[in-house]
Design an enzyme around this catalytic site. Structure first.
Site, short mmCIF file in Angstrom:
data_model
loop_
_atom_site.label_atom_id
_atom_site.label_comp_id
_atom_site.label_asym_id
_atom_site.label_seq_id
_atom_site.Cartn_x
_atom_site.Cartn_y
_atom_site.Cartn_z
N PRO A 29 -66.75 2.40 7.73
CG PRO A 29 -64.48 2.89 7.77
CD PRO A 29 -65.56 2.20 8.55
CB THR A 31 -65.05 4.62 -0.70
OG1 THR A 31 -63.94 4.80 0.19
CG2 THR A 31 -64.95 5.63 -1.83
CD GLN A 106 -61.68 5.56 7.06
OE1 GLN A 106 -61.83 5.69 5.85
NE2 GLN A 106 -61.60 4.38 7.65
CG HIS A 149 -58.33 4.39 6.09
ND1 HIS A 149 -57.81 3.15 6.37
CD2 HIS A 149 -59.21 4.18 5.07
CE1 HIS A 149 -58.33 2.24 5.57
NE2 HIS A 149 -59.19 2.85 4.76
CG HIS A 152 -58.06 -1.50 4.12
ND1 HIS A 152 -59.34 -1.00 4.17
CD2 HIS A 152 -58.00 -2.47 5.07
CE1 HIS A 152 -60.03 -1.63 5.11
NE2 HIS A 152 -59.23 -2.53 5.66
CE1 TYR A 154 -56.83 3.35 -0.49
CE2 TYR A 154 -57.80 2.33 1.45
CZ TYR A 154 -57.83 2.59 0.10
OH TYR A 154 -58.84 2.08 -0.68
#
Length: 346
Positions: A29, A31, A106, A149, A152, A154
């Site tokens: 994935p 962005t 995702q 997700h 990282h 998030y």
């Protein structure tokens, strides 16, 4: 140097329940911010179709946000709610399936604007249900599974990490308590999609704000961390690292994905600078590209079944035909990654 014979293990089929993949390659994935007002258009559909046409085993879409006020802090990130956005994703899905590919969205929440302490328990329950609604929509549309997700830095990872989770209720405190939010999200999604719909969870030690961060320091702590997530219903763990070749713990050659598979028995996806000679941090810190690199360090690990699937990020972003060229041995045709690749959809 990698050749068609040595990469054969990368092109073995993979099956987990109703998920059948033609090979072990996964589009990571990434962005793109190419969906105005949260709606993926025909260019996004064409972008994913090109990877499917060129042999990617499983496409994991860029992060798609749930219906919550804090879920996105970036423009033109796609939604996974609302009629227009879901119709856009239906078109993406149709194009990928028509090209013979498999695809999962995702599902993403970028995180609390302050910190997770600011969320009431009622608001947390509402967020959990929005994840479940997105999962249900993915199944309704005909996707091949979902990825949550949880990496990282998030939202899900903010609950995991002690530096961003200072709660004193059942969602904070011990390592085990900090997994409760993620476990509730997974359970709610499982209830929404049933027992046979694949749920992938992406996890990482590193955070976007701290590449040296660690959720756990030892394999024993990692086992404690993973058990409630397995119990909640995770089918596959997507284990994000900056460099797939680095051992996760001293005294073992296993990388993060290798350790997670060893401890859980679940299939894992490895990722981290596959096919490139520079890791992702150099792009974010220096804005630099990366040259192509041999897969010789990857293939023996795959052949030893240390992990099951291999996610390719920037190499596949730069070159839609990366998988096909690797399969056919056309290494001299590989396109190197440059920052300019991020500016286009092709």
């Amino acid at each position: 140097m990698t050749n068609t014979q040595t990469v054969q293990s990368l092109f073995r089929p993979f099956t987990l329940g109703k998920l059948s993949l033609s090979n072990r390659t996964v589009m990571a994935p990434m962005t793109r911010q190419k969906s105005p007002n949260g709606v993926p258009g025909p260019d996004v559909a064409a972008y994913y179709r090109r990877r499917a046409e060129n042999g990617v085993g499983l496409i994991i879409t860029e992060g798609t946000v749930i219906d919550h006020a804090d879920s996105s802090n970036q423009e033109n990130v796609p939604f996974f709610y609302g009629e227009d956005a879901l119709n856009g994703w239906a078109t993406v899905l149709s194009e990928v399936h028509e090209a013979g590919g498999k695809i999962v969205p995702q599902i993403w929440h970028m995180g609390a604007r302050g910190n997770v302490n600011e969320y009431s328990q009622d608001e947390i329950l509402g967020i959990v249900q929005e994840f479940a609604k997105a999962a249900a929509e993915a199944k309704r549309l005909g996707f091949d599974g979902i990825e949550l997700h949880g990496a990282h830095g998030y939202l899900i990872d903010q609950f995991f990490w002690e530096k961003t989770n200072q709660r004193s209720d059942r969602y904070g405190g011990s390592l085990l308590a900090r997994t409760n939010f993620a476990a509730e999200v997974v359970k709610a999604c499982r209830e929404a999609v049933g027992p046979d719909f694949p749920i992938i969870l992406r996890i990482s030690q590193w955070k976007g704000s701290d590449y040296s961060a660690k959720l756990v320091e030892t394999s024993e702590e990692l086992k404690q961390f993973l058990e409630p997530l397995v119990d909640a219903g995770v089918d596959i763990f997507h284990c994000s690292t900056r460099r797939f070749w680095e051992p996760e713990f001293e005294g073992s050659k296993l990388n993060f994905a290798g350790w997670v598979k060893h401890l859980t028995g679940k299939p894992t996806i490895t990722v981290g600078s596959v096919g490139l000679d520079g890791d992702v941090s150099t792009f974010f810190t220096k804005g630099s590209g990366a040259g192509n690199a041999s897969l010789d360090g990857l293939i023996p690990k795959l052949e030893n079944q240390e992990f099951d699937l291999v996610a390719i990020g920037r190499a596949l972003l730069a070159d839609p035909a990366w998988v096909k060229k690797i399969r056919d041995g056309n290494l001299d045709e590989l396109i190197p990654f440059t920052p300019q690749a991020l500016q286009t959809l092709y």
